[in-house]
Design an enzyme around this catalytic site. Structure first.
Site, PDB file in Angstrom:
ATOM      1  N   GLY A 101      47.110  47.850  64.721  1.00  0.00           N
ATOM      2  CA  GLY A 101      46.157  48.392  63.766  1.00  0.00           C
ATOM      3  C   GLY A 101      46.869  48.779  62.491  1.00  0.00           C
ATOM      4  CG  LEU A 102      44.722  48.572  58.765  1.00  0.00           C
ATOM      5  CD1 LEU A 102      43.472  49.035  58.036  1.00  0.00           C
ATOM      6  CD2 LEU A 102      45.557  47.650  57.884  1.00  0.00           C
ATOM      7  CB  SER A 103      49.989  52.265  58.005  1.00  0.00           C
ATOM      8  OG  SER A 103      50.657  53.491  57.860  1.00  0.00           O
ATOM      9  N   GLY A 104      48.240  54.424  59.968  1.00  0.00           N
ATOM     10  CA  GLY A 104      47.310  55.541  59.960  1.00  0.00           C
ATOM     11  C   GLY A 104      46.113  55.381  60.872  1.00  0.00           C
ATOM     12  N   GLY A 142      46.206  55.418  64.090  1.00  0.00           N
ATOM     13  CA  GLY A 142      46.362  56.221  65.307  1.00  0.00           C
ATOM     14  C   GLY A 142      47.055  55.522  66.453  1.00  0.00           C
ATOM     15  CE  LYS A 143      50.160  50.830  64.293  1.00  0.00           C
ATOM     16  NZ  LYS A 143      49.582  51.517  63.112  1.00  0.00           N
ATOM     17  CB  SER A 144      52.433  56.434  66.927  1.00  0.00           C
ATOM     18  OG  SER A 144      53.168  55.339  66.413  1.00  0.00           O
ATOM     19  CB  SER A 163      51.938  43.608  65.512  1.00  0.00           C
ATOM     20  OG  SER A 163      50.982  44.444  66.118  1.00  0.00           O
TER      21      SER A 163
END
Length: 215
Positions: free
Chosen positions: A38-41, A43-45, A112
């Site tokens: 997903g995009l930066s921000g 919430g992936k991490s 990615s």
């Protein structure tokens, strides 16, 4: 898609007596790659670590590979060009596969951005081993969060090749799970991921006597 990569010369694959199946039996769950994109921000991490916490509390063997963390070491020599991004994901894919073969549920949190790179990782493992989880959050929400101040820099022209602004993001069309991390509570998102990997037989139902290993 051709997922065959070059192999060093004069090498022979050594087969271990302790197999993946034996490790998984000891762990009480399957090894797998949970690929958060997903995009930066988006919430992936945050989601990956929350899912890991939930699995750890169930006794599962887990590890999170985080985009920023690996660039402190394994991928510290790479930039953010399309070529370097491709190599970044190739290395992470191979590392994730090693963790999976060890019987670990490995959670990867990477933008990615390119479909081809994610599919290349999917192609190096067996069917059902790679679970793509799309953190589907509109760029407006991601930019409003801007935890690292990167969107602001990108908008100001201070940051080249930033995904979603000056570099493309190719959203998954057929991910195993799309989680709306911009509008859904974290606990609900975690449960959605747990439900999905339970459906795929990676872990047993919480109602079973032994969801994961306990020792």
């Amino acid at each position: 898609m051709n997922t065959q990569l070059s192999v060093s010369t004069n090498v022979v694959w050594h087969r271990a007596t302790v197999t993946r199946a034996r490790r998984e039996a000891q762990n009480g769950h399957r090894g797998a790659i949970l690929w958060f994109t997903g995009l930066s921000g988006s919430g992936k991490s945050t989601l990956a670590h929350a899912v890991e916490e939930a699995l750890h509390q169930r006794g599962c063997r887990t590890f999170v590979l985080d985009g920023d963390n690996v660039r402190h070491g394994l991928c510290g020599d790479l930039g953010f060009s399309a070529k370097d991004r491709q190599e970044n994901i190739r290395r992470i894919g191979e590392m994730a596969k090693i963790f999976m073969e060890a019987g670990v549920i490995v959670l990867t949190a990477f933008i990615s951005p390119y479909c081809a790179d994610r599919e290349r990782v999917r192609g190096i493992v067996e069917r059902g081993d790679f679970i793509e989880i799309y953190c589907d959050t509109p760029i407006e929400i991601c930019e409003s969060r801007d935890v690292k101040g990167l969107y602001k820099k990108a908008r100001a022209g201070q940051l080249a090749e930033f995904t979603g602004i000056t570099s493309p993001y190719e959203a998954p069309e057929n991910s195993e799970l799309a989680v709306h991390t911009g509008a859904t509570d974290l606990d609900v998102c975690v449960q959605q991921v747990i439900n999905k990997i339970t459906q795929h037989g990676i872990i047993a139902s919480a109602n079973s006597k032994k969801p994961c290993a306990t020792s």
